[in-house]
Design an enzyme around this catalytic site. Structure first.
Site, PDB file in Angstrom:
ATOM      1  N   ARG A 225       0.851  -1.179   0.000  1.00  6.85           N
ATOM      2  CA  ARG A 225       0.000   0.000   0.000  1.00  6.85           C
ATOM      3  C   ARG A 225       0.895   1.241   0.000  1.00  6.85           C
ATOM      4  NH1 ARG A 225      -3.545  -2.686  -1.503  1.00  6.85           N
ATOM      5  NH2 ARG A 225      -5.639  -2.995  -0.625  1.00  6.85           N
ATOM      6  N   HIS A 273      -1.169   1.115  -9.780  1.00  4.64           N
ATOM      7  CA  HIS A 273      -1.865   0.160  -8.904  1.00  4.64           C
ATOM      8  C   HIS A 273      -2.470  -0.981  -9.726  1.00  4.64           C
ATOM      9  CE1 HIS A 273      -3.851   0.006  -4.671  1.00  4.64           C
ATOM     10  NE2 HIS A 273      -3.669  -1.211  -5.147  1.00  4.64           N
TER      11      HIS A 273
END
Length: 310
Positions: A225, A273
């Site tokens: 993350r 991502h």
């Protein structure tokens, strides 16, 4: 039986609905935002980063399923109902992550960013190759994705090590755990891969202290993350040469601000991502299997321990 679906992208809804109803034609799939007249029928929610407070308004909600492998955004909601929360575990997600981690590690191992810079400079000179057995690759996080990534990396012959909060044993991998083992783990990582869940304990773990304990000229791959990385600490470590290169699939802000240094730094490979993306058919099967397990009194794969955050 009704399921509220908040897909990652609005255009994903028809594919999710088709995949779920192909396996359970009786399941009613309701798109987000939920119409007022349907709220009392919702028993399950399949969601990607729902707005805070959204899930608190469903009196018959029995379980929440995360579209992603990480659940930090869901757990950040202080009004989250006290029902089972299940993170996504499905073969397509794991295969995608294996592919991306292998690509990133091999790219650093074979100097792809440096060759890209030499191409721009019209420089044809080679860089001396290092045998994979002499390249030490470490993985932070030894959950399902971390273990799968290590198994894939083993096929290339890398010297492998892993770190987790609690002890683990993995054949062919030198394992470390806890705060006591963290520095020793880092000291032997030429390429560091972060596959940790984001929790209060792991937020900012990729910081100046971490980088200083890696061998000089190490590379960093963050597919966890954005909150794991202190971006300015990485910039300083790159500028000093302590870190040679980085691959970042996640950022603090996604996308980064238009004036962020990450866009233009040739030492950083930046991707949006996409390290691992949902395969709708297998993901739908995983959700419905987790529902079956829970209804049968079994522990669903991916059931989240809220105290740990994963």
């Amino acid at each position: 039986m009704a399921l509220l679906l908040k897909a990652e992208e609005a255009e994903d809804f028809p594919q999710w609905r088709a995949a779920l109803q192909a396996l359970d034609p009786a399941l009613e799939i309701i798109d987000w935002p939920c119409p007022a007249d349907a709220r009392q029928r919702i028993e399950y929610a399949l969601v990607w980063q729902p707005p805070r407070g959204e899930l608190a308004g469903y009196a018959k909600l029995r379980a929440i399923f995360s579209i992603g492998a990480g659940v930090d955004a869901i757990l950040a909601d202080p009004t989250l109902p006290d029902v089972p929360l299940v993170r996504m575990i499905e073969p397509g997600l794991t295969r995608g992550m294996n592919e991306f981690v292998s690509l990133a590690v091999l790219g650093h191992h074979r100097f792809m960013l440096q060759y890209a810079a030499r191409r721009r400079a019209r420089d044809w000179s080679p860089i001396q190759q290092i045998d994979a057995s002499q390249r030490r690759v470490g993985v932070l996080g030894l959950g399902q994705l971390g273990r799968a990534a290590l198994a894939q990396l083993a096929t290339f012959g890398f010297a492998l090590r892993g770190w987790s909060r609690s002890p683990r044993r993995i054949d062919g991998v030198e394992c470390f755990h806890g705060e006591a083992g963290f520095d020793d783990f880092l000291a032997g990582c030429d390429i560091l891969v972060c596959l940790l869940p984001l929790t209060d304990d792991t937020r900012g773990i990729l910081d100046a202290r971490c980088f200083a304990r890696l061998p000089h000229g190490a590379c960093v791959v963050n597919v966890g993350r954005g909150g794991h990385l202190v971006e300015e600490d990485l910039r300083a470590a790159l500028d000093s040469g302590q870190i040679a290169e980085a691959t970042l699939d996640v950022c603090q802000s996604e996308p980064p601000a238009a004036d962020s240094w990450l866009w233009d730094d040739p030492r950083v490979l930046l991707t949006p991502h996409i390290a691992s993306m949902i395969i709708f058919d297998s993901a739908a099967a995983a959700v419905l299997e987790a529902r079956r397990q829970w209804l049968a009194g079994e522990r669903p794969a991916g059931l989240v321990d809220r105290r740990r955050g994963y």
